[in-house]
Design a protein around this motif. Sequence first.
Motif, PDB file in Angstrom:
ATOM      1  N   SER A 105       0.858  -1.192   0.000  1.00 58.99           N
ATOM      2  CA  SER A 105       0.000   0.000   0.000  1.00 58.99           C
ATOM      3  C   SER A 105       0.885   1.230   0.000  1.00 58.99           C
ATOM      4  O   SER A 105       2.127   1.133   0.051  1.00 58.99           O
ATOM      5  CB  SER A 105      -0.897   0.005   1.240  1.00 58.99           C
ATOM      6  N   ALA A 106       0.245   2.383  -0.036  1.00 57.93           N
ATOM      7  CA  ALA A 106       1.016   3.623  -0.035  1.00 57.93           C
ATOM      8  C   ALA A 106       1.805   3.764   1.256  1.00 57.93           C
ATOM      9  O   ALA A 106       2.937   4.273   1.260  1.00 57.93           O
ATOM     10  CB  ALA A 106       0.069   4.817  -0.210  1.00 57.93           C
ATOM     11  N   GLU A 107       1.219   3.327   2.379  1.00 55.29           N
ATOM     12  CA  GLU A 107       1.918   3.412   3.669  1.00 55.29           C
ATOM     13  C   GLU A 107       3.021   2.361   3.788  1.00 55.29           C
ATOM     14  O   GLU A 107       4.036   2.567   4.457  1.00 55.29           O
ATOM     15  CB  GLU A 107       0.928   3.236   4.828  1.00 55.29           C
ATOM     16  N   ASN A 108       2.837   1.185   3.158  1.00 55.64           N
ATOM     17  CA  ASN A 108       3.805   0.094   3.252  1.00 55.64           C
ATOM     18  C   ASN A 108       4.057  -0.452   1.856  1.00 55.64           C
ATOM     19  O   ASN A 108       3.269  -1.253   1.340  1.00 55.64           O
ATOM     20  CB  ASN A 108       3.265  -1.003   4.174  1.00 55.64           C
ATOM     21  N   PRO A 109       5.136  -0.034   1.206  1.00 56.22           N
ATOM     22  CA  PRO A 109       5.381  -0.440  -0.188  1.00 56.22           C
ATOM     23  C   PRO A 109       5.764  -1.905  -0.348  1.00 56.22           C
ATOM     24  O   PRO A 109       5.815  -2.402  -1.478  1.00 56.22           O
ATOM     25  CB  PRO A 109       6.535   0.467  -0.615  1.00 56.22           C
ATOM     26  N   ALA A 110       6.050  -2.633   0.725  1.00 55.08           N
ATOM     27  CA  ALA A 110       6.416  -4.051   0.642  1.00 55.08           C
ATOM     28  C   ALA A 110       5.196  -4.909   0.980  1.00 55.08           C
ATOM     29  O   ALA A 110       4.359  -4.552   1.815  1.00 55.08           O
ATOM     30  CB  ALA A 110       7.555  -4.373   1.600  1.00 55.08           C
ATOM     31  N   ALA A 111       5.085  -6.051   0.307  1.00 58.33           N
ATOM     32  CA  ALA A 111       4.049  -7.018   0.659  1.00 58.33           C
ATOM     33  C   ALA A 111       4.439  -7.695   1.982  1.00 58.33           C
ATOM     34  O   ALA A 111       5.618  -7.781   2.334  1.00 58.33           O
ATOM     35  CB  ALA A 111       3.900  -8.055  -0.439  1.00 58.33           C
ATOM     36  N   THR A 112       3.415  -8.161   2.707  1.00 62.72           N
ATOM     37  CA  THR A 112       3.649  -8.803   4.003  1.00 62.72           C
ATOM     38  C   THR A 112       2.953 -10.157   4.022  1.00 62.72           C
ATOM     39  O   THR A 112       1.803 -10.278   3.579  1.00 62.72           O
ATOM     40  CB  THR A 112       3.128  -7.936   5.158  1.00 62.72           C
ATOM     41  N   LEU A 113       3.634 -11.157   4.533  1.00 63.45           N
ATOM     42  CA  LEU A 113       3.065 -12.498   4.654  1.00 63.45           C
ATOM     43  C   LEU A 113       2.973 -12.863   6.127  1.00 63.45           C
ATOM     44  O   LEU A 113       3.988 -12.909   6.827  1.00 63.45           O
ATOM     45  CB  LEU A 113       3.935 -13.524   3.917  1.00 63.45           C
ATOM     46  N   TYR A 114       1.746 -13.099   6.600  1.00 60.89           N
ATOM     47  CA  TYR A 114       1.533 -13.580   7.966  1.00 60.89           C
ATOM     48  C   TYR A 114       1.523 -15.106   7.949  1.00 60.89           C
ATOM     49  O   TYR A 114       0.762 -15.721   7.187  1.00 60.89           O
ATOM     50  CB  TYR A 114       0.194 -13.088   8.526  1.00 60.89           C
ATOM     51  N   THR A 115       2.337 -15.714   8.764  1.00 65.11           N
ATOM     52  CA  THR A 115       2.368 -17.180   8.856  1.00 65.11           C
ATOM     53  C   THR A 115       2.243 -17.604  10.315  1.00 65.11           C
ATOM     54  O   THR A 115       2.352 -16.790  11.233  1.00 65.11           O
ATOM     55  CB  THR A 115       3.671 -17.753   8.263  1.00 65.11           C
ATOM     56  N   ASN A 116       2.017 -18.898  10.511  1.00 64.01           N
ATOM     57  CA  ASN A 116       1.794 -19.447  11.854  1.00 64.01           C
ATOM     58  C   ASN A 116       2.599 -20.732  11.980  1.00 64.01           C
ATOM     59  O   ASN A 116       2.105 -21.826  11.708  1.00 64.01           O
ATOM     60  CB  ASN A 116       0.302 -19.709  12.077  1.00 64.01           C
ATOM     61  N   GLN A 117       3.843 -20.599  12.388  1.00 60.12           N
ATOM     62  CA  GLN A 117       4.738 -21.750  12.464  1.00 60.12           C
ATOM     63  C   GLN A 117       4.264 -22.778  13.483  1.00 60.12           C
ATOM     64  O   GLN A 117       4.349 -23.987  13.267  1.00 60.12           O
ATOM     65  CB  GLN A 117       6.150 -21.282  12.813  1.00 60.12           C
ATOM     66  N   ALA A 118       3.744 -22.330  14.619  1.00 56.61           N
ATOM     67  CA  ALA A 118       3.308 -23.247  15.668  1.00 56.61           C
ATOM     68  C   ALA A 118       2.123 -24.086  15.238  1.00 56.61           C
ATOM     69  O   ALA A 118       1.880 -25.158  15.801  1.00 56.61           O
ATOM     70  CB  ALA A 118       2.958 -22.473  16.937  1.00 56.61           C
TER      71      ALA A 118
END
Length: 722
Positions: free
Chosen positions: A465-478
């Motif tokens: 987004s304009a506020e965050n130019p990088a994509a983000t991946l949420y994961t759940n290792q546990a």
Amino acid sequence: MTNLSPTSTDSPPETEPATEPEPTDRDSAAAVKRAKAEKIGRYVAMFLMPLLMVSMLVGGYLAAMHSPEPNNMPVAVSGSAQQADSFAGALTSANPDAVDVRRVDSAEEARQLVLDREVSGAVDLAGETATVYTAGAAGASQSGTVTALLAPQVLAQGLSLATEDLAPLPENDMAGLGAMFMTTALMLAGYMPLSLVLSNSPELLRFRRFVPLLAGWSALIAALVWTVVGPIMGVVEGHTAAVLGICWLSVFAVGSVQLFLTRILGPMAVLAGMLFLMVLGVPASNMSMSVHTMPALYPFLHSFLPAAATGESLRSVLYFDGDGAGRHLLVLAIGTAVSLLLTLALDALKRRRTPDAKPLPVNVASLHGGPRPKNRVWRYLTLAFFPLAMVSMMLTMMLGAMYQPAPRDMPVAVVGATTQQAEQAVAGLEENMSGLFDLRALDSADEAREQVRDREITAAYVLPSAENPAATLYTNQAAGVSAQQVVSQIFAQVSAGQQMQLATEEIAPLPGEDSMGMATMYLAMGWIMAGFMIIVVGATAQPASRPLRRLLPVVAGWSVGFSAFLWVIVDVFVGAIDGHFLALWGVGAVAIFCVAMFTTVFERLIGMLAILPVIGILMFLGVPASGAAMSIYMEPEIFRFLHGILPMPAAVESIRSILYFGGDTVGSHLLTLGIWGAASLVVVMIIDRIKPPKDEAWPVDEAPVPEPAPAEAAPDREPATV
């Protein structure tokens, strides 16, 4: 003939009937004491065998694999002398205990060492590029470990990183599980029949009879294993003669070793076999995890234990054209010869010392819970059926579930600034990833984060987004390492293809003491095994415990006590978890008790053969369905259904919830376990009403009792008549 009246007083009768002395109070007290001691001994045996077997498996596997770290992992480095020496020095300085660096002169030599499995991986330095060589067929986890070990050092020196898999796994066995499950099945087929034969038909253990039987049994198992993994499942392609030969030699070698152990340890040989073949042998086999990520003991064990020799021989034939198989086959051949010679020597020594030794006693009249079959053929067929069924179920159910892991409709959220933007991204992703993911459009990153935490979805991909130019991946290792790894890999490729940076946020990371999530799986397996073993062993060791009025308090006490004992093993001794005693103790006790009641249903119906359906349902189906070893979204769809109803998934998810998520879903999983336990208890009560359980062992006499010889008359006298 003299006729004596009962009232005659002229003279005493010439012969008086023999009378046994009346038992004295001391004799009666001694008999009571012996009976009490035997009763206590039987109950001790009922508890001791499950305690030793379960604690060995859980503690042994976790101690080896709960926190894998590189440990003197052999790595080759090639390149110009100055550059290679500098890289090797930096690599060693970064973690001296992690690597065993070998300098070689050329990239070709480095590649050959990898293909020969002399090193776990290699790096060739050529100018501004460093190429990391691995061999996926030598171990998928090993390749990942080597790359993770070398890549940071390559990048730290400002070099471009390239990777090359010199021996990739075939598409028909992309996880490399074929050789691993074949090895485990062969070990099981080699040592399991010996304990059954010793208890039920010890006459088969005579050397001259046993060796040809073992040869035939080895051929039968080899044909079965090859048929299941080859023509039926397609895990193995080609190499028919070599695979059959290795399978035959493996079973024959293990059976020969177990025969010798049986000679010196008797019934306890099953524990020794389990220790060396399974508890130590499976981790040391290098099949599921590199021995160079385990404690230093395991590379040493890898050099001579049968599981390692079998697994590496199969791996050499299947993936490396037989290169290196000879030395591992030699280990099996030497072990066979030594074991048989020692058995012959021991038998000769025993014959010399006790030439009139009695035959071995029969401790288990039958495997099916009824009277001992009069026909030996049926008894022997039952003995063979038991391990045949175990091997078949292991290969078809467990290997069938996991040998082709790939995401199938794995739930992942795509988050945009608006729902419309997210839906457009979903549509674009589905064109290239059809069937891999169940993509769901969301417009709130916070909502996506909560769904990942609650295990409603596997991961969430947040668009830039304009506020965050990088994509983000949420994961759940546990929630599952395998799912976390696959979504991280695929969405890293997606971001790279779209020329976007990708940041990863781990919602629930695993702790360092259990970096692979092994504690969850093995603690749950311990609960399940403790539940079914107390019933199967108890019915044989102490039949008096079978009536429900005695069984319920015995199983309740066992469940409470052994649940606490398992926690001590996993937490205090191994250190794979930290705390949460009360919650794990309580849930474990419920799980053990409910599994015991389920096992009792089958034990009432088919005796020791209950192990087959119970292990088939609870373990061979339960472990894949639990999502502990592999995500259920990477297995056939049936396992998603089983995940919601089987005890093993309920146990695994309860432990996950307690350890990592504040116990958020424990209630629903306890309900699942409770339904299994309550329904099983009702069925047992109905069975007992129809056919009350026998509380003593079935007789084991086979030959008819000889008629007593007629009593000889006193010389020169006629028998008296009354």
